[in-house]
Write a protein that holds these residues in place. Structure first.
Motif, PDB file in Angstrom:
ATOM      1  N   SER A 185      -0.035 -27.677 -13.527  1.00 14.37           N
ATOM      2  CA  SER A 185      -0.894 -27.090 -12.508  1.00 14.37           C
ATOM      3  C   SER A 185      -1.740 -25.960 -13.089  1.00 14.37           C
ATOM      4  CB  SER A 185      -0.061 -26.546 -11.345  1.00 14.37           C
ATOM      5  OG  SER A 185      -0.882 -25.944 -10.370  1.00 14.37           O
ATOM      6  N   ASP A 186      -2.943 -25.794 -12.538  1.00 11.92           N
ATOM      7  CA  ASP A 186      -3.791 -24.684 -12.947  1.00 11.92           C
ATOM      8  C   ASP A 186      -3.660 -23.496 -11.991  1.00 11.92           C
ATOM      9  OD1 ASP A 186      -5.013 -25.738 -10.742  1.00 11.92           O
ATOM     10  OD2 ASP A 186      -6.975 -26.033 -11.666  1.00 11.92           O
ATOM     11  N   GLN A 187      -2.663 -23.571 -11.103  1.00 17.07           N
ATOM     12  CA  GLN A 187      -2.376 -22.476 -10.182  1.00 17.07           C
ATOM     13  C   GLN A 187      -0.865 -22.272 -10.136  1.00 17.07           C
ATOM     14  OE1 GLN A 187      -2.880 -23.813  -5.940  1.00 17.07           O
ATOM     15  NE2 GLN A 187      -3.670 -25.664  -6.921  1.00 17.07           N
ATOM     16  N   LEU A 188      -0.415 -21.261  -9.432  1.00 19.60           N
ATOM     17  CA  LEU A 188       1.027 -21.075  -9.276  1.00 19.60           C
ATOM     18  C   LEU A 188       1.603 -22.277  -8.540  1.00 19.60           C
ATOM     19  CD1 LEU A 188       1.156 -17.283  -8.341  1.00 19.60           C
ATOM     20  CD2 LEU A 188       1.950 -18.337 -10.458  1.00 19.60           C
ATOM     21  N   VAL A 215       2.269 -15.586 -15.440  1.00 18.59           N
ATOM     22  CA  VAL A 215       0.966 -15.087 -15.879  1.00 18.59           C
ATOM     23  C   VAL A 215       0.022 -16.240 -16.202  1.00 18.59           C
ATOM     24  CG1 VAL A 215       1.919 -12.929 -16.753  1.00 18.59           C
ATOM     25  CG2 VAL A 215       1.752 -14.899 -18.269  1.00 18.59           C
ATOM     26  N   ARG A 216      -1.246 -16.008 -15.957  1.00 17.30           N
ATOM     27  CA  ARG A 216      -2.268 -16.997 -16.278  1.00 17.30           C
ATOM     28  C   ARG A 216      -2.550 -16.974 -17.770  1.00 17.30           C
ATOM     29  NH1 ARG A 216      -7.962 -18.196 -13.227  1.00 17.30           N
ATOM     30  NH2 ARG A 216      -9.059 -19.151 -14.987  1.00 17.30           N
ATOM     31  N   ASP A 217      -2.569 -18.159 -18.373  1.00 16.59           N
ATOM     32  CA  ASP A 217      -2.840 -18.279 -19.812  1.00 16.59           C
ATOM     33  C   ASP A 217      -4.078 -19.153 -19.999  1.00 16.59           C
ATOM     34  OD1 ASP A 217      -2.798 -19.033 -22.584  1.00 16.59           O
ATOM     35  OD2 ASP A 217      -0.705 -18.402 -22.664  1.00 16.59           O
ATOM     36  N   ASP A 218      -5.097 -18.582 -20.614  1.00 10.63           N
ATOM     37  CA  ASP A 218      -6.354 -19.298 -20.824  1.00 10.63           C
ATOM     38  C   ASP A 218      -6.469 -19.905 -22.215  1.00 10.63           C
ATOM     39  OD1 ASP A 218      -7.320 -18.566 -18.257  1.00 10.63           O
ATOM     40  OD2 ASP A 218      -7.906 -16.601 -19.030  1.00 10.63           O
ATOM     41  N   ASP A 219      -5.479 -19.692 -23.074  1.00 11.28           N
ATOM     42  CA  ASP A 219      -5.623 -20.063 -24.485  1.00 11.28           C
ATOM     43  C   ASP A 219      -4.631 -21.109 -24.979  1.00 11.28           C
ATOM     44  OD1 ASP A 219      -7.666 -18.110 -24.823  1.00 11.28           O
ATOM     45  OD2 ASP A 219      -6.123 -16.560 -24.969  1.00 11.28           O
ATOM     46  N   ARG A 226      -8.824 -25.637 -19.885  1.00 13.66           N
ATOM     47  CA  ARG A 226      -8.074 -25.412 -18.653  1.00 13.66           C
ATOM     48  C   ARG A 226      -7.207 -24.178 -18.810  1.00 13.66           C
ATOM     49  NH1 ARG A 226      -4.260 -29.498 -16.281  1.00 13.66           N
ATOM     50  NH2 ARG A 226      -4.588 -28.218 -14.443  1.00 13.66           N
ATOM     51  N   SER A 227      -6.900 -23.590 -17.687  1.00 15.58           N
ATOM     52  CA  SER A 227      -5.921 -22.508 -17.644  1.00 15.58           C
ATOM     53  C   SER A 227      -4.663 -23.018 -16.953  1.00 15.58           C
ATOM     54  CB  SER A 227      -6.472 -21.306 -16.866  1.00 15.58           C
ATOM     55  OG  SER A 227      -7.626 -20.799 -17.484  1.00 15.58           O
ATOM     56  N   THR A 228      -3.568 -22.339 -17.183  1.00 15.29           N
ATOM     57  CA  THR A 228      -2.330 -22.655 -16.474  1.00 15.29           C
ATOM     58  C   THR A 228      -1.527 -21.373 -16.341  1.00 15.29           C
ATOM     59  OG1 THR A 228      -0.408 -24.140 -16.389  1.00 15.29           O
ATOM     60  CG2 THR A 228      -0.982 -23.213 -18.542  1.00 15.29           C
ATOM     61  N   TYR A 229      -0.501 -21.430 -15.532  1.00 16.91           N
ATOM     62  CA  TYR A 229       0.400 -20.282 -15.380  1.00 16.91           C
ATOM     63  C   TYR A 229       1.695 -20.558 -16.130  1.00 16.91           C
ATOM     64  CZ  TYR A 229      -2.520 -17.884 -11.985  1.00 16.91           C
ATOM     65  OH  TYR A 229      -3.552 -17.213 -11.390  1.00 16.91           O
TER      66      TYR A 229
END
Length: 395
Positions: free
Chosen positions: A209-212, A40-44, A50-53
């Motif tokens: 990474s900011d993606q899968l 899941v993407r986590d923005d916090d 940045r976001s990450t998975y």
């Protein structure tokens, strides 16, 4: 030529809970690509914009018994969710051998740090720590102590923390404990839960990474972190599936970067083959460390190619679980057990654009295991490398 093997150590049972779930059906569907795991993407969670998975455990976790309330952390509740799956087997081992003849060896790198983070936030808001919090919950030994206390085990009990190879080293320790005759059974495993300290640390290293994550892909740009618990009961009592060989090395090339040619990785795999008395032709699948960082995937590919050429299919299952840190080796050992136990097809590597620096043969289509054994790699900071071989005990 086949070398002289050490005696195998047999797997009696396995409990496993990760972003793929804890039910066998769900795990198998994820491995087969029929079900999405909980990446899941986590923005916090990061301190930067940045976001990450993150590979999160989605299911609710069991409460600890009231008598063990001082061990009440998310890490231990996740551990319990996997331990409950093997509890009947553990109790039989205790009845058979005695509680002094069963050991516990656990790999972890986070222990109860996520609970410590919440406790510090609580103190900042209310001026004191929560009543249920104690600093010992963050200690690395807390995980193994909890397992021993839960089952009433009085044999050797300790945790190992060598970063991402932690729960690989537990298998080496268990093998030594059994071969020495100190104990008759060992609960081994690993457990780690997501916490801000670890994620922001990897983000600071520019490894996140900011993606899968995309292992072995030309566009790979870092890891996803996940949480997992995997526990295996080992003994000398013969079963169909065993830990056939172990290998380790410490190349100490750099505190956080692997040796670019994979010298330590090659040494660990070679030692595991020798310990198992196997040749490269006996290995039917390699579960790579495969973190999706440029350096790791490149060096691991080189090391595998030097030993195996392109004859053995390779894939990384970290897109399904995330990199589960200290629990990574045990997580992938549990995956190997599921593949062997249920004769599952090999996990595919969904590589959109295979990188030119990757020379190994990736699992890109539906295929079954050919050969008696699976080799699993885990590499850690400081060049602390572990290779484990699991396989059938019949020809």
């Amino acid at each position: 030529m086949t070398t002289r093997a050490s005696s195998p150590v047999y797997i009696q049972d396995c409990g496993f809970h990760s972003a793929m779930g804890s039910e066998h059906q769900h795990i198998h569907q994820c491995l087969l690509g029929e079900r999405a795991s909980n990446m899941v993407r986590d923005d916090d969670i990061l301190n930067t914009q940045r976001s990450t998975y993150v590979g999160q455990v989605a299911e609710s976790l069991p409460p600890l018994p009231e008598s063990l309330c001082t061990y009440n952390t998310r890490n231990n509740r996740l551990a319990l969710s996997a331990l409950m799956q093997i509890e009947p087997s553990v109790k039989r081992a205790i009845e058979q051998y005695g509680k002094q003849r069963v050991a516990v060896v656990v790999g972890t790198s986070t222990s109860g740090i996520s609970d410590g983070e919440m406790a510090i936030a609580h103190k900042g808001q209310h001026g004191k720590f929560p009543d249920h919090f104690h600093y010992s919950q963050q200690e690395l030994g807390n995980s193994s102590d909890f397992v021993a206390r839960y089952f009433g085990i009085e044999g050797p009990c300790y945790s190992i923390s060598t970063a991402c190879s932690s729960s690989g080293r537990v298998f080496i320790s268990a093998k030594q404990l059994l071969e020495s005759g100190i104990v008759d059974a060992v609960i081994v495993g690993g457990v780690d839960t997501a916490c801000k300290l670890t994620l922001n640390g990897f983000n600071g290293l520019e490894a996140l990474s900011d993606q899968l994550c995309r292992p072995f892909d030309a566009q790979r740009n870092g890891i996803n972190i996940g949480e997992s618990a995997a526990f295996i009961l080992l003994s000398r009592q013969p079963t169909e599936i065993a830990l056939l060989g172990v290998g380790d090395s410490s190349d100490a090339h750099h505190i956080s970067a692997p040796h670019p040619e994979g010298n330590g990785a090659e040494q660990a795999m070679s030692k595991a083959l020798k310990d198992a008395g196997l040749t490269p032709n006996d290995i039917g699948y390699i579960n790579a460390h495969g973190t999706a960082t440029p350096l790791n995937d490149s060096m691991e590919s080189k090391a595998i190619y030097r030993l195996f050429g392109q004859s053995v299919p390779v894939s990384s299952t970290k897109p399904l679980t995330g990199h589960t840190l200290g629990a990574a080796s045990a997580t992938e050992a549990a995956i190997a057990w599921h593949l062997l136990k249920y004769d599952l097809p090999l996990p595919k590597q969904h590589c959109q654009d295979k990188a030119t620096d990757i020379d190994v043969s990736l699992v890109e289509s539906l295929a079954k295991l050919e050969g008696k054994a699976i080799l699993s790699n885990s590499f850690a900071f400081g060049g602390n490398n572990i290779s484990l071989i699991f396989g059938y005990t019949h020809d």
